[in-house]
Design a protein around this motif. Structure first.
Motif, PDB file in Angstrom:
ATOM      1  N   LEU A   1     132.545  78.280 -33.181  1.00 33.23           N
ATOM      2  CA  LEU A   1     131.325  79.004 -33.530  1.00 33.23           C
ATOM      3  C   LEU A   1     131.289  80.331 -32.773  1.00 33.23           C
ATOM      4  N   SER A   2     130.902  81.352 -33.467  1.00 36.80           N
ATOM      5  CA  SER A   2     130.871  82.681 -32.840  1.00 36.80           C
ATOM      6  C   SER A   2     129.719  82.755 -31.844  1.00 36.80           C
ATOM      7  N   LYS A   3     130.010  83.340 -30.690  1.00 34.66           N
ATOM      8  CA  LYS A   3     128.996  83.524 -29.648  1.00 34.66           C
ATOM      9  C   LYS A   3     128.935  84.997 -29.302  1.00 34.66           C
ATOM     10  N   PRO A   4     127.766  85.453 -28.909  1.00 39.76           N
ATOM     11  CA  PRO A   4     127.668  86.870 -28.520  1.00 39.76           C
ATOM     12  C   PRO A   4     128.510  87.132 -27.288  1.00 39.76           C
ATOM     13  N   SER A   5     129.106  88.292 -27.274  1.00 32.99           N
ATOM     14  CA  SER A   5     129.966  88.673 -26.162  1.00 32.99           C
ATOM     15  C   SER A   5     129.116  89.062 -24.952  1.00 32.99           C
ATOM     16  N   MET A   6     129.780  89.166 -23.785  1.00 28.64           N
ATOM     17  CA  MET A   6     129.094  89.549 -22.558  1.00 28.64           C
ATOM     18  C   MET A   6     128.557  90.975 -22.678  1.00 28.64           C
ATOM     19  N   LEU A  49     125.378  90.821 -24.682  1.00 28.95           N
ATOM     20  CA  LEU A  49     124.270  90.232 -23.921  1.00 28.95           C
ATOM     21  C   LEU A  49     123.780  91.156 -22.812  1.00 28.95           C
ATOM     22  N   SER A  50     124.592  92.111 -22.390  1.00 30.67           N
ATOM     23  CA  SER A  50     124.158  93.012 -21.309  1.00 30.67           C
ATOM     24  C   SER A  50     123.222  94.090 -21.803  1.00 30.67           C
ATOM     25  N   HIS A  51     122.952  94.153 -23.140  1.00 31.94           N
ATOM     26  CA  HIS A  51     122.055  95.165 -23.685  1.00 31.94           C
ATOM     27  C   HIS A  51     120.697  94.585 -24.072  1.00 31.94           C
ATOM     28  N   LEU A  52     120.363  93.360 -23.618  1.00 28.60           N
ATOM     29  CA  LEU A  52     119.082  92.767 -24.009  1.00 28.60           C
ATOM     30  C   LEU A  52     117.901  93.512 -23.375  1.00 28.60           C
ATOM     31  N   ILE A  53     118.037  93.881 -22.122  1.00 30.42           N
ATOM     32  CA  ILE A  53     116.925  94.481 -21.371  1.00 30.42           C
ATOM     33  C   ILE A  53     117.311  95.891 -20.965  1.00 30.42           C
ATOM     34  N   LYS A  54     116.402  96.814 -21.226  1.00 27.41           N
ATOM     35  CA  LYS A  54     116.572  98.191 -20.775  1.00 27.41           C
ATOM     36  C   LYS A  54     115.616  98.423 -19.594  1.00 27.41           C
ATOM     37  N   THR A  55     116.161  98.988 -18.519  1.00 26.40           N
ATOM     38  CA  THR A  55     115.359  99.172 -17.276  1.00 26.40           C
ATOM     39  C   THR A  55     115.169 100.654 -16.995  1.00 26.40           C
ATOM     40  N   CYS A  56     114.044 100.946 -16.334  1.00 24.71           N
ATOM     41  CA  CYS A  56     113.758 102.331 -15.947  1.00 24.71           C
ATOM     42  C   CYS A  56     112.851 102.315 -14.699  1.00 24.71           C
ATOM     43  N   LEU A  57     113.194 103.159 -13.717  1.00 21.63           N
ATOM     44  CA  LEU A  57     112.416 103.257 -12.466  1.00 21.63           C
ATOM     45  C   LEU A  57     111.569 104.532 -12.499  1.00 21.63           C
ATOM     46  N   HIS A  58     110.299 104.395 -12.168  1.00 21.02           N
ATOM     47  CA  HIS A  58     109.392 105.539 -12.080  1.00 21.02           C
ATOM     48  C   HIS A  58     108.975 105.707 -10.619  1.00 21.02           C
ATOM     49  N   TYR A  59     109.232 106.917 -10.084  1.00 19.36           N
ATOM     50  CA  TYR A  59     108.955 107.179  -8.670  1.00 19.36           C
ATOM     51  C   TYR A  59     108.919 108.689  -8.500  1.00 19.36           C
ATOM     52  N   PRO A  60     108.351 109.177  -7.387  1.00 24.59           N
ATOM     53  CA  PRO A  60     108.368 110.627  -7.140  1.00 24.59           C
ATOM     54  C   PRO A  60     109.758 111.065  -6.710  1.00 24.59           C
ATOM     55  N   GLU A  61     110.144 112.234  -7.150  1.00 22.22           N
ATOM     56  CA  GLU A  61     111.473 112.698  -6.813  1.00 22.22           C
ATOM     57  C   GLU A  61     111.584 113.012  -5.288  1.00 22.22           C
ATOM     58  N   MET A  99     122.819  78.686 -22.157  1.00 21.96           N
ATOM     59  CA  MET A  99     123.374  80.005 -21.860  1.00 21.96           C
ATOM     60  C   MET A  99     122.920  80.454 -20.487  1.00 21.96           C
ATOM     61  N   CYS A 100     123.859  81.007 -19.728  1.00 20.05           N
ATOM     62  CA  CYS A 100     123.523  81.528 -18.403  1.00 20.05           C
ATOM     63  C   CYS A 100     123.007  82.945 -18.515  1.00 20.05           C
ATOM     64  N   GLU A 101     122.256  83.352 -17.462  1.00 25.85           N
ATOM     65  CA  GLU A 101     121.755  84.706 -17.467  1.00 25.85           C
ATOM     66  C   GLU A 101     122.904  85.692 -17.316  1.00 25.85           C
ATOM     67  N   THR A 102     122.763  86.816 -17.996  1.00 25.32           N
ATOM     68  CA  THR A 102     123.790  87.855 -17.966  1.00 25.32           C
ATOM     69  C   THR A 102     123.220  89.078 -17.299  1.00 25.32           C
ATOM     70  N   SER A 103     124.050  89.669 -16.445  1.00 26.59           N
ATOM     71  CA  SER A 103     123.623  90.882 -15.746  1.00 26.59           C
ATOM     72  C   SER A 103     123.495  92.011 -16.744  1.00 26.59           C
ATOM     73  N   GLN A 104     122.341  92.706 -16.673  1.00 23.86           N
ATOM     74  CA  GLN A 104     122.109  93.810 -17.576  1.00 23.86           C
ATOM     75  C   GLN A 104     122.687  95.089 -17.005  1.00 23.86           C
ATOM     76  N   GLN A 105     123.004  96.006 -17.958  1.00 25.05           N
ATOM     77  CA  GLN A 105     123.577  97.264 -17.508  1.00 25.05           C
ATOM     78  C   GLN A 105     122.561  98.005 -16.630  1.00 25.05           C
ATOM     79  N   SER A 106     123.024  98.449 -15.468  1.00 23.37           N
ATOM     80  CA  SER A 106     122.137  99.162 -14.534  1.00 23.37           C
ATOM     81  C   SER A 106     121.931 100.591 -15.008  1.00 23.37           C
ATOM     82  N   ALA A 107     120.810 101.145 -14.627  1.00 27.16           N
ATOM     83  CA  ALA A 107     120.509 102.520 -15.013  1.00 27.16           C
ATOM     84  C   ALA A 107     121.303 103.475 -14.153  1.00 27.16           C
ATOM     85  N   MET A 108     121.165 104.736 -14.527  1.00 26.91           N
ATOM     86  CA  MET A 108     121.831 105.750 -13.734  1.00 26.91           C
ATOM     87  C   MET A 108     121.275 105.729 -12.298  1.00 26.91           C
ATOM     88  N   PRO A 109     121.994 106.283 -11.317  1.00 23.95           N
ATOM     89  CA  PRO A 109     121.465 106.308  -9.924  1.00 23.95           C
ATOM     90  C   PRO A 109     120.086 107.001  -9.846  1.00 23.95           C
TER      91      PRO A 109
END
Length: 1418
Positions: A1281-1286, A1289-1301, A1400-1410
């Protein structure tokens, strides 16, 4: 040797029989003439005794005589001279032919199955007549007269006086010395007195009284009363009486054209058989002796009969008269002849016994003293000249020979052998070679005929006798007789090799007839051996046929050659086979058998001959002469079948329609189908599929059951099971393949097709159908090729044209032409091809035909067809001529042959209706629909003529800043795209929907160069219909009705595509979720869902100055998507286009945002940009998913979270997180230098972005060839059976940090700095997602520590959340800093998995830019 009717013993006994002379009075002859017979002829059928006779030898032993036959001939019969004898023998052989319809004797030897004559009656007839016509000789007495019948009629006034006169006449003939013929056995010849009584006229009492007186005078054993003519010739004419004489009497009329048509042919050139001058030249009467044939062995007659009715014989005789004659012969033999022979044997024996005691020298002296002088003995050196030595009649040696002959005639073979043996010694001692050879011959025969075989057959006696006859005596007649007897004896002992050798030795140049007959018998000896010698049989049959031909025996020569041909035929003996067939042809023609002659010559010409060109030319001229003669004799008007040139019927091609027009200026006619094109089965299947597609569109999505593809050119590989359809007033071209197998050219003239046509009116009812077969030019015009020359060994095609003017059924039967030699020989032996003129008229030329007989394909569908050999029909030559149909011609104007990849070029297409019938429903289908477009119906850019559009740009341009995007909403349906598939079929608009007769229509045609370089084959299929539907005829099935309602026109274009630009595009997800503060929470959430991304377009000029291209300019970049649009260009270059020269590269960056509306949009929304975009080829992902990029049938997204689903559902949900579905259109211009002029080319390239972060290219990657797959007999294991690739799965959640520069903090006053940070989590999927946020992760690498300082997160350091579909969630965090510096806040790690998948185990999501923050100390 062939089988004979008689045994060898019977044959020899009948060859040597007692001879009886007949001397009749005039009245007696008159009595027998009433029956149209002479007295000897009257007795002939009854001359064989049916009972045994007896006599006593000198030792008083009883000798039994069985089956004795006597020969009765007239005393005055004169034998023919040597030339006449040869002529009569030749006639005897000529009239005796194999009976027609006789059963064949099939002889099998090895791999040969020969049809050989079981018997040779002509040889038996020749043999018998030859032996019975031997001249009477002085050295033997076998054919000397032993007795004489004196026949007197009872109506004589004084019969006794007439008997006395006849007796005196016989005595004078025998003893006066005035007559050298006939010869008499002994001086005291038996005289037998016969009183012949005519019952119908004479006085029976008087006859009886005269007979009584005769018995008193001559004794009861010396006279007989024979009563005949029991009825008159007129009475009882209707009563059918047997005619035994017809079987024994030869037809002597040489003028009979049926029996003796060969008698005048070269018989006169037969060489005379040499005879010794000293031998008596007067031969025994042929006319009488040859007719003395056995009653039980009728004479064979010719198969033909005389034109005149035969004269009836024996009309006055009854069956009782037949019995009287038979009884008379028996009485004469038993009471007269045999006692006379017995008495003479005793007398001769007594004479010999009385001289036994004398010495050889005294015996010789006595012979010299009393016997008169004989020729002196020859010396040894003169031995060869002793053949002329003669003995006197009283010589003792002749008395011994005479006694031996008498014993031999009455079948006392033992005593005969002893006497022959004794005489042989005496003759050899006297060097009398002729006498010695005769004694040797008869001694051998007597030894063979002795009952019980006390001694073996002395074959060397025969060999010595033959050699003596030939070389010493020069007497070929006696040598031939000796050879015939010895060969028969050897054959009976199965010594076929010796017999064949003996027969072959006897062949010579002095007699062709004798040599031919003996060679034929030798051939039969070879075939009858224990191990048959088939080739020797055939060789000697050829020799026999040659000698038969020289002897004028044409029929026998033909028969010999035909039998020999069975051996040589098909065995590789080509030269011999040609010679035999040539001879058979000539002989058959001479015998007025033109059919056989033609068949023989045909065989020479049609096979691959190894003859020289000169010899083949001779064969051909002979054949043409025979053919011409046969046609003149036939005179029935029918054309003969010609064998040359070879006609390959199976390679015949039939073309329906007009031939292709040539290009006129810039106009290029559609290629369609022509006879120059080779048949390609794959290409034919491609055209069939195209036609099915367009027919399906024309019939609202369904293909009719009766649909059959259009076939304009039929050959051996097409489907010819049905009758093809041809249109009236449209030509039918039949291509016929000829092959010249000869080494000389063939000249054909007046070459045309032979056909049969039946008129039928398909528009009317069946009752009005005309069933008249006609062959008139007003029905069909037939093309005639005046000259058609085929070079030696050349294969050449002829295209013959028919133009039907009426509807009906046409059957092409064959070709008709005049065949000539086509060459004349010059002085150097060269062959020159003759053209029309006076020279051609002098050459031999015949008119004939060849049939086109085509065998259909072998049937192999049912079980019966598979187990048997059955062939289906082939109707390519049997078209149905249908009513008129429209005929479309298509011309392309300014159609290019080369394009750059993606180049847009404008051409024109012209449609012309050249028929008298309007057409409608014009459509076009193509294997490459992305290659061309006719534009949308709303396009306003179309110039009126091709000239007006020569320098126009293909695109509509507007003035606008290069970094600002405009948006237009269009529907794919406007450009002909109504489904998810490619628009294979396009409808061409016509004025009022109809193109009338003679009308023409020009419309623009935009072309786009293929995306891959190389030569591309583009196929167009133009479909059109008639406005008038064909009337339905009850006789014909629906196939004809359906197939004739539309027509198609094919065109194949070849485009050479050169490299232009390579476009690569990549989509990257933007880090920001919103750009400014929102008034309300709801507005902000909606805007955050409307995310953006970056599109990088990498353009490279891969053209290496091909086609004179200098540089490319990127004019415009457009996008097409239902979800995304290009918002602005981030790195514009001002108001100038991006310019790329050879091997240069450029990169453009665009910001793409989500569309606000549901409908898709495209910027370049007009023809032809939008046309080619919507007609572009489908991509691999879209094909697999069933989704057309940019199409209207895109799958709708679900807004709710699925509660349950399969793994495939989860995979689909995960994949959509990274899908983009954005199409990029790059418009470019190229500047080309051609003929010192600068041209501007335009084009567009398409790139389909499917996945975030995955690069897409405008050039399709070459598909790798699939490796050969091994054949598996076990079922395959089902795929996992076909399973989603790693990565997915790393594109499920998009993250963004808001802070003063930057953040200022007084560290001296307060050592810890607390900065608020907001972590925004966005669920990119359509399902619930479990999220774990881990803040405990720290950067520990030394490199990062050197750049970024270390800090800590305060508060809860790990969160477990659940986000709904596309939910945005904010976490408020606090970062603790200990000193001023630059810090990276992007340390939180996010793990996610679908909420419903517990395994299914949790998959690490792609980190945002520095995320860098600057903390300042104040």
């Amino acid at each position: 040797m062939a089988q004979c009717v008689q045994s060898v013993q019977e044959f020899i006994q009948d060859s040597f029989v007692p001879m009886v002379a007949v001397l009749c009075s005039e009245d007696a002859e008159r009595v027998t003439r009433k029956n149209s017979l002479s007295f000897p002829e009257l007795l002939r059928p009854f001359c064989r005794l049916t009972s045994e006779g007896h006599l006593r030898d000198p030792n008083n032993q009883v000798v039994v005589v069985k089956g004795l036959r006597i020969s009765v001939t007239g005393i005055n019969t004169r034998p023919p001279q040597s030339p006449e004898l040869h002529r009569l023998l030749s006639r005897t052989v000529s009239v005796c032919q194999p009976p027609e319809g006789s059963p064949a004797n099939v002889f099998t030897a090895g791999d040969y199955d020969l049809n050989i004559s079981a018997t040779t009656p002509w040889f038996e007839t020749y043999r018998e007549n030859f032996l019975q016509s031997m001249p009477a000789s002085e050295h033997e007495f076998l054919n000397h007269y032993l007795a004489c019948m004196l026949v007197v009629s009872s109506c004589e006034a004084v019969p006794t006086e007439q008997f006395l006169k006849l007796s005196q006449e016989q005595h004078r003939i025998q003893h006066s010395g005035e007559y050298t013929h006939p010869k008499w056995f002994i001086p005291n010849t038996l005289k037998y007195y016969v009183l012949l009584h005519d019952i119908s006229e004479g006085d029976e009492q008087r006859a009886d009284s005269v007979y009584e007186d005769m018995k008193q005078r001559y004794g009861t054993q010396g006279c007989y009363l024979l009563k005949i003519n029991s009825r008159s010739g007129s009475t009882g004419a209707d009563e059918q009486m047997p005619d035994p004489w017809s079987q024994y009497l030869h037809k002597t009329s040489i003028h009979n054209p049926e029996l003796y048509e060969e008698s005048a042919v070269s018989n006169a050139v037969e060489n005379n058989i040499g005879a010794e001058e000293d031998v008596e030249p007067h031969y025994q009467g042929f006319c009488q002796s040859v007719n003395n044939v056995d009653e039980m062995r009728p004479q064979k007659q010719a198969s033909g009969t005389s034109h005149t009715s035969p004269t009836p014989r024996g009309t006055c005789l009854t069956l009782n008269d037949h019995d009287h004659i038979r009884q008379f012969i028996q009485e004469f033999t038993f009471r007269g002849l045999l006692p006379h022979i017995e008495k003479n044997i005793r007398q001769l024996n007594d004479q010999l016994v009385s001289r036994k005691g004398l010495s050889r020298s005294l015996f010789s002296a006595t012979k010299k003293l009393f016997g008169g002088g004989k020729v002196p003995e020859k010396s040894i050196a003169e031995l060869k000249n002793t053949a002329g030595l003669l003995y006197p009649s009283e010589a003792p040696e002749l008395q011994i020979r005479k006694m031996a002959d008498l014993c031999f005639l009455v079948q006392h073979y033992e005593l005969a052998y002893n006497c022959y043996h004794t005489a042989k010694k005496d003759f050899l001692s006297d060097q009398a070679m002729l006498y010695a050879a005769g004694a040797l011959e008869m001694a051998a025969v007597a030894a063979f005929l002795q009952s019980g075989a006390p001694r073996p057959y002395p074959a060397h006696y025969m060999d010595t006798a033959i050699q003596t006859y030939r070389e010493v005596c020069k007497n070929m007649l006696l040598a031939e007789r000796c050879c015939i007897l010895s060969a028969e004896i050897l054959k009976s002992q199965a010594k076929y090799s010796d017999a064949a050798t003996l027969l072959i030795k006897m062949t010579s140049e002095d007699s062709d007839l004798r040599s031919a007959l003996l060679l034929e018998q030798a051939a039969h000896c070879f075939i009858n051996m224990r191990t048959p010698m088939v080739r020797k049989f055939a060789f000697h049959m050829i020799l026999a046929g040659h000698r038969f031909s020289k002897a004028g025996q044409k029929r026998h020569a033909l028969r010999c050659y035909c039998q020999a041909l069975q051996v040589y035929k098909g065995k590789g003996w080509t030269l011999a086979e040609d010679h035999i067939n040539f001879t058979i042809g000539r002989q058959s023609f001479t015998l007025r058998q033109p059919e056989n002659a033609v068949a023989a010559f045909r065989h020479i010409l049609i096979n691959d001959s190894k003859q020289s060109a000169i010899q083949q030319a001779a064969f051909l001229r002979e054949y043409l002469y025979v053919y011409k003669s046969m046609s003149q004799l036939a005179g029935d008007g029918s054309l003969p079948q010609l064998p040359l040139p070879c006609l390959h019927s199976s390679q015949t091609r039939v073309f329906f329609g007009h031939e292709r027009r040539l290009a006129e200026g810039e106009k290029q006619a559609a290629t369609h189908v022509s006879l120059e094109q080779e048949f390609d089965r794959d290409l034919s299947q491609l055209w069939r599929e195209l036609e099915e597609q367009v027919v399906s569109v024309a019939n609202r999505g369904t293909v009719p059951i009766t649909f059959q593809p259009s076939q304009c050119c039929l050959n051996s590989q097409t489907d010819n099971l049905r009758h093809p359809l041809a249109i009236v007033e449209e030509p039918i071209i039949v291509e016929v393949v000829f092959r010249n197998p000869l080494k000389v050219p063939l000249a054909l003239s007046a070459l045309c097709l032979l056909w049969k046509f039946t008129l039928k009116d398909f528009s009317g009812p069946e009752d009005g159908t005309t069933r008249e077969t006609v062959t008139l030019n007003d029905i069909i015009d037939t093309q005639v090729i005046p000259e058609f020359t085929i070079s030696p060994e050349e294969t050449k095609v002829a295209r013959l044209r028919l133009l039907p003017h009426k509807t009906g059924e046409l059957h092409v039967l064959g070709v008709v032409y005049n065949l000539g030699t086509g060459e004349v020989g010059d002085s150097e032996g060269m062959w020159l091809v003759c053209v029309a003129g006076s020279l051609a008229e002098d050459l031999m030329c015949v008119r004939g035909q060849q049939n086109l007989e085509i065998q259909g394909p072998r049937l192999n569908m049912t079980k019966e067809e598979k187990t048997s050999v059955r062939y289906g029909p082939d109707h390519r030559l049997d078209p149905i001529i249908t009513p008129p149909m429209p005929l479309l011609e298509v011309f392309f104007i300014n159609f290019p042959t080369g394009l750059l990849c993606g180049e847009i070029r404008k051409a024109w297409v012209e449609f012309v209706n050249v028929s008298a019938v309007p057409l409608t429903g014009l459509r076009v289908a193509s294997t490459h629909p992305e290659f061309f477009t006719f534009g949308s119906a709303t396009s306003d850019l179309t110039p009126v003529t091709p000239t007006a559009a020569e320098h126009c740009s293909a695109y509509k341009t507007v003035a606008m800043p290069p970094s600002v995007a405009t948006m237009s909403l269009v529907s794919p349906a406007v450009f002909g795209v109504t489904s998810g598939d490619q628009p294979v079929v396009a409808e061409i608009p016509l004025s009022r929907g109809v193109l009338g007769p003679g009308e023409a229509l020009q419309i623009p045609l935009w072309l786009r160069g293929p995306d891959r370089e190389g030569v591309h084959e583009i196929n167009f299929l133009f479909y059109y219909e008639s406005t008038e539907k064909t009337a339905k005829s009850p006789k014909y099935n629906l196939f004809y009705i359906c197939a004739i309602n539309h027509r198609v026109l094919r065109h194949t274009a070849f485009i050479c595509a050169s490299r232009s630009l390579s476009v690569r595009a990549t989509a990257s997800r933007s880090n920001t979720l919103h750009s400014r503060e929102r008034d309300t929470e709801e507005q902000q959430e909606a805007e955050e869902k409307n995310a953006s991304m970056l599109v990088f377009v990498d353009v490279e000029n891969i053209n290496t100055s091909e086609a004179g291209v200098r540089e490319f300019h990127i004019v415009q970049v457009s996008s097409s998507s239902r979800q995304w649009r290009l918002h602005k260009c981030i790195n514009p270059v001002g108001d100038k286009d991006s310019k790329l020269t050879s091997r240069e590269r450029g990169k453009l960056c665009f910001k793409a945002t989500r569309c606000r509306t549901e409908e898709g949009g495209i910027v370049s929304c007009t023809t032809p940009c939008a046309d080619f975009f919507f007609r572009r080829g489908l991509h691999s992902e879209a094909r697999r998913g069933g989704v057309s990029a940019g199409g209207a049938s895109q799958m709708q997204r679900k807004s709710h979270t699925p509660q349950s689903g399969t793994d495939d559902d989860w995979t689909s949900i995960v994949k959509k997180c990274s899908e983009v579905e954005l199409d990029i259109i790059v418009l470019w211009k190229a500047y080309v230098v051609e003929d010192n002029k600068q041209l501007i080319l335009e084009g567009q390239l398409h790139v389909a972005l499917q996945t975030i972060g995955k690069e897409s290219c405008s050039l399709s990657q070459k598909e790798e060839t699939q490796e050969m797959v091994l054949l598996k007999f076990k079922p395959d294991v089902p795929p996992p059976l076909s399973k989603p690739s790693m990565e997915q799965l790393s594109h499920l959640i998009k993250t963004c940090l808001h802070y003063p520069e930057s953040y200022d903090h007084p560290f001296p006053q307060k050592s810890l700095c607390m900065v608020p940070v907001t972590l925004t989590l966005s669920n990119c999927s359509l399902a619930q997602v479990d999220v774990i946020v881990d803040l405990r992760h720290k950067t520990t690498s030394p490199e990062s520590l050197e750049v970024h300082g270390s800090f800590s997160w305060l508060g809860q350091t790990q969160y477990k959340l659940q986000l709904q579909a596309q939910e945005v969630y904010r976490l408020f965090l606090k970062a603790c800093f200990f000193q001023a510096g630059v810090y990276n806040l992007g340390t939180p790690r996010v793990f996610a998995k679908l909420a419903q998948t517990s395994a299914m185990c949790e998959t690490s999501q792609q980190s945002a830019m520095p995320a860098l923050i600057i903390v300042n100390s104040i």
